[in-house]
Motif scaffolding. Structure first.
Motif, short mmCIF file in Angstrom:
data_model
loop_
_atom_site.label_atom_id
_atom_site.label_comp_id
_atom_site.label_asym_id
_atom_site.label_seq_id
_atom_site.Cartn_x
_atom_site.Cartn_y
_atom_site.Cartn_z
N THR A 1 30.62 37.61 35.45
CA THR A 1 31.37 36.87 34.51
C THR A 1 31.96 38.61 33.57
N GLN B 1 48.06 33.17 32.22
CA GLN B 1 47.12 32.08 31.65
C GLN B 1 46.77 32.43 30.48
N HIS C 1 29.71 30.33 31.76
CA HIS C 1 30.53 29.44 31.97
C HIS C 1 30.88 28.02 30.79
N LYS D 1 33.42 27.03 33.28
CA LYS D 1 34.33 27.79 34.21
C LYS D 1 33.35 27.36 35.42
N LYS E 1 35.51 28.42 41.53
CA LYS E 1 36.74 28.79 41.27
C LYS E 1 37.90 28.03 40.66
N THR E 2 37.00 27.29 39.05
CA THR E 2 38.03 26.27 38.60
C THR E 2 37.25 26.77 37.43
N SER E 3 38.73 26.47 36.33
CA SER E 3 38.12 26.47 34.45
C SER E 3 38.89 25.67 34.12
N ASN F 1 38.87 23.25 30.15
CA ASN F 1 38.62 22.53 29.23
C ASN F 1 38.96 21.69 28.53
N THR G 1 42.93 23.05 32.56
CA THR G 1 42.76 23.38 34.04
C THR G 1 43.34 24.22 35.35
N LYS G 2 42.61 25.31 35.38
CA LYS G 2 42.85 26.62 36.74
C LYS G 2 42.13 25.92 37.59
N TYR G 3 43.14 26.03 38.87
CA TYR G 3 42.06 25.42 40.13
C TYR G 3 42.52 26.91 40.93
N THR H 1 47.41 24.86 38.32
CA THR H 1 47.49 24.83 36.76
C THR H 1 47.87 23.25 36.12
#
Length: 789
Positions: A57, A125, A540, A593, A596-598, A600, A642-644, A653
């Protein structure tokens, strides 16, 4: 206030008791340049497994170079890095009472890396803070040749329509700021926000539930555009050239010189741009069975010149003065042709052509003085005073000619003249004081003075003489002063964070129509509470919740009863008797998180009183659209972002927003009650291709939704970009295509028992090619060729 203080302390004690966890460690410190001791913003700090070296992290540093984050891991190393500097790895550190204080970390410049001008973190980002989301603007390919309005269209939750109106989660009650302060550039009625270019923007802060520290203006929240200010030592700069179709031709120069005491910066630009527009409108009289239809197109051409000069003076390590000023001058000409046809019982009885020739000059200037004092006992203990002044003017004249091609309608000529002036002054004082390690108190005040004058004249040529129409001619003055004071108290622990505040604002508004001596005076005082809570479940998973009370005060363009007569059968005007609307805003957001993906996921609820909404009336074949206070609006919605990044060469995204709303109100004795839903989504793919090419494509969709008298149709469009770096990144070539398939069309209909209207607007495809050269320690940057403040 006593009750609020007692309740706040109760929750602070409760939260403090919840965060006691012997295994959790807080890692903190500050990162600076080894030579200049200047803080490094957005440096990366991460922890990695000591055995596998796999990242666990981390975080990025704030504006003063500081950082702080928590972890439950025990066997790790700490890595600190930033572009142009040598990476530092810390394998030994001391743990005292669950805390790892790394103190000041000094990074040495990486001479080899600087010579190659390696550019990292180019992808935009979003970073989440306690009470806001920060969209860090990278060098997205579709941003080349773009203005701030187009960059905003890439920000999650934000939409911009063809006329430059900005909405947040579907609501247009947005307070726009530049560098945390109101600006004449953010007046949506003047479209001056389009003068900020993409490469000038460092980040965009989206604050859907602002704390009491911020101006209470904006029922749906605040969007703050933070501009770049070069901080690298020595002489740095870039030169950019843009060409495009329709015309998007410009050249821009950005220079920065930094010494131990001074930071001098300047930007110069000159260019020419064209904005084509196609329009269709229909007025249907359902009682008399008549239809008036107009089809037209036009080109708005702008030639612009701008200059910005500024300096930071570091008196010492604790006191910094900033003084900046800018001036821009624009020359506009606009030509349009509209073909009108009038049908009675579906039989053509009249047709004519209306042409327009408009010329305008727009001077704009802005200046700012800022003083910041940093106290030595804590890096976040500071006092900030700023004074901002700005002016926007427009001297415009238009000639309209009506020529009949069929029927008995007489030819006639009209002329209009506009003399518009807006001056705005903002004085702000903010004090931040951390205490007891985890608590922070903020106190401050703000005073905004806004003085606007709009002198509008309409006349008809009769026998070679201009005869003024007194019903359409007047001088409208608008003066609004807002005084605000606030206090907030915040606590931030390893897992819990809580912030509460209260703001008091007094508004003094006066408008007057000089020719008729019609006045509208309002003076009101309101309290605006706010509360925010965050909880970190793990490294995460985090939760955020917040509440705030907001206000939307009618602006000049809402109040001014005069209008443009480009289409004198389809009129938009203001309402000088509008009252402010107030909104209670609640939201809950979860942040995840996973690998490899974050992403909300959030829920929100807005309840607005005296909501301002446009309505349309119809008389003698003329539709008139103007705003009213239309009752209440109750909105509930969900939001997903999301962002992958499945591979090093690709990132995806996505952004999705859906809400349902309930409207209650009336107009002229008719009910405006109805329920509706709306949603929008956005997806972007960024791919690194062979031979050093970067490719980007994005798609946007906005659903159809019901309005109080009709509906707004859906909208679908796509953008793409292609970039190639040359000579180790010193030169960047960029191709940008916006609205690839020319599908970005805005359609609006009104359906009423006695009449209906239809309006359609489209601007079409924009293609831009740019070359940029960076020198010194600067990077090649795209100067978009948009107008400058």
């Amino acid at each position: 206030m006593k009750r609020i203080f007692l309740v706040t302390n109760f929750f602070l004690i409760l939260f403090t008791s919840c965060i006691v966890n012997a295994q959790s460690k807080t890692i903190s410190g500050k990162i600076v340049e080894a030579t200049s001791q200047q803080p490094i913003e957005f440096a990366t700090v991460l922890i990695a497994d000591k055995t596998t070296q796999k990242p666990i992290t981390g975080t990025t540093t704030s504006g003063d170079g500081s950082f702080e984050f928590s972890t439950v891991e025990s066997n790790f190393i700490i890595e600190v890095s930033f572009i142009g500097f040598q990476k530092k790895t810390l394998s030994t550190y001391q743990i005292k009472k669950g805390n790892i204080d790394l103190g000041i970390i000094r990074l040495e410049e990486d001479k080899e890396q600087l010579d190659e001008v390696v550019v990292s973190a180019e992808v935009s980002q979003t970073v989440f803070k306690l009470d806001k989301r920060v969209f860090n603007v990278g060098k997205d390919l579709s941003n080349a040749g773009a203005s701030a309005l187009e960059v905003l269209n890439n920000v999650p939750s934000v939409n911009v329509n063809i006329e430059g109106q900005i909405s947040l989660r579907g609501s247009q009650g947005v307070q726009m700021l530049v560098n945390g302060k109101p600006s004449v550039l953010t007046d949506q009625g003047s479209n001056a926000l389009g003068t900020i270019t993409a490469e000038m923007i460092d980040r965009i802060e989206v604050i859907t539930n602002p704390s009491a520290k911020y101006d209470a203006e904006g029922t749906s929240g605040i969007i703050n555009i933070v501009l770049k200010k070069e901080e690298k030592r020595g002489l740095n700069g870039s030169i950019s050239l843009n060409v495009g179709t329709p015309n998007s031709n410009s050249i821009g120069v950005s220079l920065n010189k930094r010494t131990e005491k001074f930071n001098l910066f300047t930007q110069l630009g000159v260019g020419h741009r064209t904005f084509p527009t196609e329009r269709v409108s229909e007025n249907n009289d359902l009682i008399n069975n008549t239809k008036l239809r107009s089809v037209g197109d036009g080109d708005k051409n702008e030639t612009f010149y701008n200059i910005l000069l500024g300096t930071d003076y570091h008196l010492n390590d604790s006191n910094v003065f900033t003084l900046s000023g800018s001036f821009a001058y624009e020359v506009e000409d606009e030509n349009s042709t509209n073909l009108f046809s009038f049908n009675e019982s579906e039989i053509l009885t009249q047709s004519w052509t209306r042409t327009e020739e408009t010329e305008a000059t727009n001077p704009k200037w802005q200046y700012e003085f800022q003083y910041k004092k940093d106290f030595e006992n804590h890096e976040d203990h500071d006092l900030l005073f700023s004074a901002l002044g700005s002016f926007f003017g427009k001297d415009q004249s238009s000639d309209f000619k009506d020529r009949t091609s069929f029927g008995s309608r007489e030819n006639f000529d009209q002329q209009t003249a506009t003399d518009f002036k807006e001056a705005r002054y903002t004085f702000k004082l903010d004090y931040t004081r951390p205490f007891a390690k985890r608590y922070t108190i903020e106190l401050g005040s703000q005073y905004i003075l806004n003085d606007v004058s709009n002198d509008y004249q309409v006349g008809t040529l009769e026998n070679g003489n201009l005869v003024i129409d007194p019903n359409l001619t007047n001088l409208f003055d608008y003066n609004q002063n807002v005084l605000g004071v606030y206090a907030t108290l915040g606590f931030e622990g390893d897992k819990w964070g809580v912030k509460g505040g209260l703001r008091l604002e007094n508004t003094d508004l006066k408008t007057i129509l000089k020719n008729t001596n019609e006045e509208n005076t309002q003076n009101y005082t309101n309290l605006f509470p706010s509360a925010h809570v965050s909880y970190k479940i793990s490294d995460h998973v985090s939760l955020q919740t917040g509440y705030s009370k907001r206000v939307y005060r009618p602006r000049l363009w809402d109040l001014n009863p005069f209008f443009n007569i480009r289409n004198n059968f389809n009129i938009s005007t203001g309402n000088p008797n509008l009252q402010p609307e107030f909104t209670d805003s609640y939201e809950l957001t979860s942040i995840f998180k996973i690998g490899k993906t974050s992403f909300n996921l959030g829920m929100y609820h807005h309840y607005t009183k005296d909501v301002i909404e446009d309505v349309t009336t119809f008389e003698d074949g003329i539709s008139t659209r103007f705003p009213i206070n239309a009752g209440t609006n109750n909105t509930k919605g969900i939001e997903f972002n999301t962002k992958y990044s499945p591979f090093k060469w690709g990132t995806i995204t996505a952004d999705f927003n859906w809400n349902t709303f309930n409207r209650k109100g009336s107009f002229e004795g008719n009910s405006l009650d109805f329920d509706g839903t709306r949603w929008n989504s956005r997806a972007t793919a960024k791919i690194k291709l062979p031979a050093g090419f970067d490719f980007e494509v994005s798609g946007n969709y906005r659903s159809r939704f019901k309005t109080i008298q009709g509906q707004q149709e859906d909208n679908l469009f796509a953008n793409l970009g292609l970039r190639k770096k040359l000579f180790k990144g010193k030169i960047v070539a960029n191709l940008s295509v916006r609205d690839i398939f020319e599908t970005r069309v805005f359609e609006f209909t009104t359906d009423q028992p006695n009449f209906s209207t239809y309006n359609r607007n489209q601007r079409g495809r924009f293609i831009t090619f740019s070359l940029s050269y960076g020198f010194g320690k600067g990077e090649a940057m795209q100067y978009s060729g948009s107008r400058r403040f």
